[in-house]
Design an enzyme around this catalytic site. Structure first.
Site, mmCIF file in Angstrom:
data_model
loop_
_atom_site.group_PDB
_atom_site.id
_atom_site.type_symbol
_atom_site.label_atom_id
_atom_site.label_comp_id
_atom_site.label_asym_id
_atom_site.label_seq_id
_atom_site.Cartn_x
_atom_site.Cartn_y
_atom_site.Cartn_z
ATOM 1 N NE ARG A 162 -2.456 -0.347 3.393
ATOM 2 C CZ ARG A 162 -3.038 -0.952 4.422
ATOM 3 N NH1 ARG A 162 -4.300 -1.286 4.374
ATOM 4 N NH2 ARG A 162 -2.359 -1.207 5.523
ATOM 5 C CG HIS A 222 -7.135 9.656 15.449
ATOM 6 N ND1 HIS A 222 -7.722 10.786 14.912
ATOM 7 C CD2 HIS A 222 -8.110 9.063 16.196
ATOM 8 C CE1 HIS A 222 -8.986 10.871 15.311
ATOM 9 N NE2 HIS A 222 -9.236 9.835 16.082
ATOM 10 C CB CYS A 231 2.982 -3.803 21.717
ATOM 11 S SG CYS A 231 2.300 -5.305 22.454
ATOM 12 C CB CYS A 238 2.331 -4.031 26.663
ATOM 13 S SG CYS A 238 3.690 -3.799 25.494
ATOM 14 C CB CYS A 256 5.433 -6.895 21.835
ATOM 15 S SG CYS A 256 5.934 -5.749 23.130
ATOM 16 N N GLY A 283 -8.501 24.175 14.792
ATOM 17 C CA GLY A 283 -8.636 23.472 13.510
ATOM 18 C C GLY A 283 -9.373 22.161 13.614
ATOM 19 C CB SER A 288 -15.554 20.233 12.952
ATOM 20 O OG SER A 288 -15.095 19.013 12.418
ATOM 21 C CG ASN A 295 -12.028 25.868 12.682
ATOM 22 O OD1 ASN A 295 -11.948 26.068 11.471
ATOM 23 N ND2 ASN A 295 -12.171 24.666 13.195
ATOM 24 C CB ALA A 354 -3.990 27.901 14.382
HETATM 25 ZN ZN LIG Z 1 3.806 -5.637 24.137
#
Ligand SMILES: [Zn+2]
Length: 267
Positions: A83, A139, A147, A150, A168, A209, A211, A235, A253
């Protein structure tokens, strides 16, 4: 012809809003910035939605992305490598994007002790490049791996990927994936807990910035407001949160946050 002060060109309403924002920040104990795609867009990072958005041009992403990862992590990793070429445009824009004056103003506010935390919905690492320290990425961060058990995070660069999916090295039981949160993937618990605790302590939240229509981010300003805190929106366009805000800076901003910093320095 009369020479005007630079501030005079902003327009009176905007100037007043900047003054008021500086006053509110200065009078608050625990200031948190909630940051969205608008700030990254000012750095040339393409947005996902809208006519020029990547999803519009390259079709919506797979909403079952995370499910597919859980089903077959090895296959997901192989696809991830493939990708990379399909999303070359985004990768290129992210690779070359640099922090804008809005990012640097947030770093300045932190250094001045006027900003305690940044909660960002952006994955582009620009806050860290600008020098901000206290940052929670709801995000995830595109330059990191995580991992799934954990939540330990590592820089993507240099992480051994000879064996797919990578295990991990810390807890030995979890599988490692990209830190960026996928569709259908729960927000990592540690990040969510930090956001909730920051919102509880927060008595003034800057909405930059964003909504803030997507949960969980949408809930944080409402929590701050309902516990007596104040909201400042920065904004260029109105949002569903505008009516809850004490101060609204209706401009980018990058153009206005440095002026707020200036005001606070002078006060
Ligand atoms: Zn881990």
């Amino acid at each position: 012809m009369t020479l005007r002060e630079p501030e005079g060109e902003l327009g009176e309403a905007l100037e007043r809003a900047i003054d008021e924002a500086a006053r509110l920040i200065g009078a608050s104990r625990h200031v948190v910035a909630l940051v969205g795609a608008g700030l990254s867009a000012e750095s040339g990072v393409p947005t996902f939605r809208g006519p020029e958005g990547l999803w519009t041009k390259h079709r919506e992403p797979d909403l079952r992305d995370y499910e597919r990862f859980v089903e077959d992590p090895k296959r997901w990793w192989e696809l991830r490598q493939e990708r990379a070429s399909r999303f070359a445009e985004l990768a290129q824009a992210l690779e070359t994007a640099v922090p804008n004056p809005g990012h640097f103003a947030l770093r300045d506010l932190e250094e001045m002790g006027r900003l305690q935390h940044i909660i960002t919905q952006n994955i582009d690492n620009l806050h860290q490049i600008a020098g901000s320290q206290a940052v929670t990425e709801i995000h995830g961060n595109r330059t990191k791996l995580r991992c799934v058990v954990c939540n330990h995070r590592w820089p993507l660069e240099g992480f051994p990927l000879d064996e797919l999916p990578p295990k991990c090295p810390d807890c030995k039981s979890g599988i490692v994936k990209g830190d960026t949160v996928m569709f259908g993937e729960p927000i990592p618990r540690d990040a969510l807990d930090e956001c909730i605790s920051q919102s509880r302590m927060c008595d003034c939240m800057l909405l930059i910035g964003t909504s803030a229509v997507v949960y969980p981010a949408a809930g944080f300003p409402v929590d701050v407001k309902s516990s007596g805190g104040t909201l400042i929106e920065v904004n260029p366009t109105p949002t569903p949160l505008t009516e809850l805000c004490e101060v609204v800076i209706r401009a980018p901003a990058g153009e206005t946050l440095p002026l707020v910093v200036q005001k606070l320095r002078a006060s």
